[in-house]
Design a protein around this motif. Sequence first.
Motif, PDB file in Angstrom:
ATOM      1  N   ASP A 266       0.827  -1.207   0.000  1.00  0.00           N
ATOM      2  CA  ASP A 266       0.000   0.000   0.000  1.00  0.00           C
ATOM      3  C   ASP A 266       0.861   1.257   0.000  1.00  0.00           C
ATOM      4  O   ASP A 266       0.436   2.310  -0.493  1.00  0.00           O
ATOM      5  CB  ASP A 266      -0.912   0.015   1.228  1.00  0.00           C
ATOM      6  N   LEU A 267       2.075   1.153   0.558  1.00  0.00           N
ATOM      7  CA  LEU A 267       2.960   2.310   0.642  1.00  0.00           C
ATOM      8  C   LEU A 267       3.430   2.764  -0.731  1.00  0.00           C
ATOM      9  O   LEU A 267       3.613   3.968  -0.966  1.00  0.00           O
ATOM     10  CB  LEU A 267       4.161   1.969   1.524  1.00  0.00           C
ATOM     11  N   TRP A 275       3.173   8.124  -3.239  1.00  0.00           N
ATOM     12  CA  TRP A 275       3.192   8.957  -4.444  1.00  0.00           C
ATOM     13  C   TRP A 275       1.870   9.709  -4.584  1.00  0.00           C
ATOM     14  O   TRP A 275       1.858  10.875  -5.003  1.00  0.00           O
ATOM     15  CB  TRP A 275       3.448   8.099  -5.677  1.00  0.00           C
ATOM     16  N   MET A 276       0.775   9.044  -4.231  1.00  0.00           N
ATOM     17  CA  MET A 276      -0.513   9.721  -4.271  1.00  0.00           C
ATOM     18  C   MET A 276      -0.581  10.806  -3.194  1.00  0.00           C
ATOM     19  O   MET A 276      -1.191  11.858  -3.409  1.00  0.00           O
ATOM     20  CB  MET A 276      -1.641   8.700  -4.065  1.00  0.00           C
ATOM     21  N   LEU A 277       0.055  10.549  -2.046  1.00  0.00           N
ATOM     22  CA  LEU A 277       0.112  11.570  -0.998  1.00  0.00           C
ATOM     23  C   LEU A 277       0.862  12.801  -1.502  1.00  0.00           C
ATOM     24  O   LEU A 277       0.430  13.941  -1.261  1.00  0.00           O
ATOM     25  CB  LEU A 277       0.798  11.000   0.243  1.00  0.00           C
ATOM     26  N   LEU A 282       0.458  18.428  -3.442  1.00  0.00           N
ATOM     27  CA  LEU A 282       0.690  19.488  -4.423  1.00  0.00           C
ATOM     28  C   LEU A 282      -0.631  20.001  -4.992  1.00  0.00           C
ATOM     29  O   LEU A 282      -0.787  21.208  -5.240  1.00  0.00           O
ATOM     30  CB  LEU A 282       1.580  18.974  -5.557  1.00  0.00           C
ATOM     31  N   ALA A 283      -1.592  19.082  -5.181  1.00  0.00           N
ATOM     32  CA  ALA A 283      -2.886  19.463  -5.739  1.00  0.00           C
ATOM     33  C   ALA A 283      -3.681  20.366  -4.807  1.00  0.00           C
ATOM     34  O   ALA A 283      -4.641  21.010  -5.247  1.00  0.00           O
ATOM     35  CB  ALA A 283      -3.703  18.215  -6.075  1.00  0.00           C
ATOM     36  N   GLN A 329      -3.615   4.947   5.702  1.00  0.00           N
ATOM     37  CA  GLN A 329      -4.577   5.846   5.074  1.00  0.00           C
ATOM     38  C   GLN A 329      -3.904   7.194   4.878  1.00  0.00           C
ATOM     39  O   GLN A 329      -3.645   7.928   5.836  1.00  0.00           O
ATOM     40  CB  GLN A 329      -5.826   6.004   5.950  1.00  0.00           C
ATOM     41  N   ARG A 330      -3.609   7.537   3.616  1.00  0.00           N
ATOM     42  CA  ARG A 330      -2.850   8.749   3.318  1.00  0.00           C
ATOM     43  C   ARG A 330      -3.703   9.689   2.486  1.00  0.00           C
ATOM     44  O   ARG A 330      -4.339   9.278   1.533  1.00  0.00           O
ATOM     45  CB  ARG A 330      -1.552   8.400   2.580  1.00  0.00           C
TER      46      ARG A 330
END
Length: 577
Positions: A266-267, A275-277, A282-283, A329-330
Amino acid sequence: MRGSFTLRYALLTLALAIFAYLYGLDSRFAPKNGDEYPYMHIVRMTADSGSWLPLQSEMDGIKNTKPPLIFWQGIASTHWASQWSLENLRWPSVLYTTLTALLLFVAVRRFSGKAQTGIVAALVWLSFFATYRYGRPFLTDPPEIFWLSLPFFALLYWGKSAFESKLLFPVLAGLSLGLALFAKSFAYIVPAAFALGLYYWHWRQWSISQTLIRDLYKLMLIGIVALGIFSLWFFLDPNPEAVWREFVLGENAGKFSARSSNYLLDLVRGGDSIWMLLLTTLANAGLFIFVLISTLLQCWRERRFMSAEESLLLLLIAAFFLVFSLPSQRSGRYLLPVMPAFAALIAMHWDRLPLWGFRIALLLQAIVLALLLWLGLNLQLSTLMVDSGAWHYNPLHWVLMGLSLLLVITGLIRRERCKAFALMACFLVYGALTSSLAPLEGQLGRYSAETIERAQGKDVWVPCDYRAKDEEYRLLLPGTQLHGYLAKDAGDIEGLTKTYPIVAVHAPMGAAPTLCDSCQVLGQRMEMRARHSDKEIKEMLLGKIAEHLFVVEYLVSTPSDNSVTNPDLLNVKDVCR
């Protein structure tokens, strides 16, 4: 004032920011997070109980979902729910957001030596979409961001006197962080203490021994004071066991369990990966995301000449990012407290930043405005309407759209105005977004006074696509006893009218609903749809906006002596709960 952001631009941008944040503050369609509905429910139920604690809720598993400060805030701003409105619930959030912007201005002006830089920092932070989305609604983020930011920017403001303070600053910092924990979660003490430790370590020239000897006790004192304030919840609440079970174990410890396969996988992959975090963090900058990226690239190129303040800001960001990459959960929302630091970095590099980031921001703004203009023209020219009226804009809406597009185009053409106009246009886009849905805030999207009076005191069933969504309907149908059913069934008019005595049903625009002979329409209004099929999306792109984006909601009554009325309906689990 010098540079590309003059005093005239600053005052105009500030006026636009005030307009954007206050315009449509009571709108049901304001950008927000769905947590606002459950929070509203808890405030209303707790206020009805007449006591500050324990928190009250009819939702399964959602009662002690957050510390009580945010709910006490709602109780106070609505005068124990006697003045119930979105505006009364939300204005404290705007106040907190204003205080954070003011804090950012004062601190950045002090350590940069330029009022211009402080003003830019405050306005850039307000221009971030995440600030607009989470900084106005009734959510925990505004107080959390302010109280978490206060100690760090105080260190940047006072410098040596704050770093060398043996008791006063640590106690005040502990009080500030304690209020942040009391608004959000005790878990925030971890990234906050880690970041403060890095601040002190940097101040001691990276000497571990000096930091341990001279500053470790300060960090311990800050943590004890902060956690002490949070622990008041356990002492004041009549049922501390429920707080431990629901908040500590359920709301916080549960975030470390694997989301899909296992923790390590999951990390590095999936929607909760690191990477999604990074991307969602940034978003948070919204339309200024590429301006933020260009700032970080410039920080990297100039890393050998970085000032102490820039280093500390980056350490704050890195500390929060590292800590919040540990739970399984990030979410970029957890990094909202470091967005003021990002804004400060952008302001410090403002005059040296390349134009490409701002031009991309202007292009994104042009796309959003063009879509809103296209949508508005289609709706204005549509022949579809409901009994309460047709879609009609105030002439000032078109003035706003025209001025917004003109500003964006000018910013793209005029190099010397590119940066200032890109910042101004962010607030104009937010205003245009609110203005584009303004007709639904009036007679078109609300039930008439006659309909509300006819439904007074009666049991009414409404569609729910989110927990506590009925809290929104309490603003539309005050004085009724509301119950929820699945929103996906809202178009099953025959089935709904056979099941419920009074029910809100949905019908396509321009298509009158087929009702039973004994059914009576109490009222109707227009509402937005949330989900669409691929076919509907294609037809919307071809111009059929009103037919698919909106529905007509009818409040239908079935006579009480109808044989299909189920006397056990009130015992069925409420979908909104």
